[in-house]
Design a protein around this motif. Structure first.
Motif, PDB file in Angstrom:
ATOM      1  N   PRO A 114     -52.093 -24.638 -14.495  1.00 21.50           N
ATOM      2  CA  PRO A 114     -52.854 -24.800 -13.241  1.00 21.50           C
ATOM      3  C   PRO A 114     -54.368 -24.733 -13.458  1.00 21.50           C
ATOM      4  N   ILE A 115     -54.805 -23.914 -14.393  1.00 25.22           N
ATOM      5  CA  ILE A 115     -56.244 -23.830 -14.677  1.00 25.22           C
ATOM      6  C   ILE A 115     -56.725 -25.127 -15.308  1.00 25.22           C
ATOM      7  N   LEU A 116     -55.933 -25.698 -16.197  1.00 27.75           N
ATOM      8  CA  LEU A 116     -56.298 -26.974 -16.810  1.00 27.75           C
ATOM      9  C   LEU A 116     -56.356 -28.088 -15.781  1.00 27.75           C
ATOM     10  N   VAL A 117     -55.418 -28.086 -14.835  1.00 25.20           N
ATOM     11  CA  VAL A 117     -55.416 -29.089 -13.768  1.00 25.20           C
ATOM     12  C   VAL A 117     -56.661 -28.920 -12.896  1.00 25.20           C
ATOM     13  N   LEU A 118     -57.002 -27.690 -12.554  1.00 31.19           N
ATOM     14  CA  LEU A 118     -58.200 -27.421 -11.763  1.00 31.19           C
ATOM     15  C   LEU A 118     -59.454 -27.885 -12.497  1.00 31.19           C
ATOM     16  N   LEU A 119     -59.522 -27.630 -13.784  1.00 32.97           N
ATOM     17  CA  LEU A 119     -60.657 -28.067 -14.590  1.00 32.97           C
ATOM     18  C   LEU A 119     -60.738 -29.584 -14.634  1.00 32.97           C
TER      19      LEU A 119
END
Length: 128
Positions: A114-119
């Motif tokens: 999820p953090i990678l998607v947000l980034l």
């Protein structure tokens, strides 16, 4: 607790484990685990200091609290997996220790998605 005290605990634990290993294998393993736990407990205050500073950075940056909660979980999983694998390896189960580390890495990867998607979304929005 300073590093000299932590080092002393480690050395004393290692010597006790070596002496006990000749007579009582199970007791030696328990002494090693207790020594490791004692060292971890002695550095708990450092973890709380790190987390409070990181929390301040996150609050100031405006990053959603869910992101830094996930980052803290990822850090915790890494430490727990490494500590657990070390204990299992000390017990002579190197293959099992590597499986624990693999499981920890996979869990970290899943939690970080999820953090990678947000980034990625942030970068796309900045470029678009």
């Amino acid at each position: 607790m300073n590093i000299l005290q932590i080092g002393a605990i480690g050395i004393i634990t290692a010597v006790c484990v070596m002496v006990l290993r000749e007579h009582k294998q199970e007791t030696a393993l328990l002494v090693g685990i207790c020594g490791g736990i004692l060292i971890l407990l002695s550095v708990i205050e450092y973890f709380s200091n790190i987390f409070s500073v990181l929390s301040g950075f996150m609050d100031a940056s405006g990053i959603p609290s869910q992101v830094y909660a996930t980052i803290f979980r990822i850090i915790g999983i890494g430490y727990i997996a490494d500590f657990s694998a070390g204990i299992v390896e000390d017990a002579g189960q190197r293959a099992l220790a590597s499986k624990i580390l693999l499981a920890g890495k996979l869990i970290i990867m899943v939690l970080s998605l999820p953090i990678l998607v947000l980034l990625f979304d942030t970068i796309v929005n900045m470029l678009g």
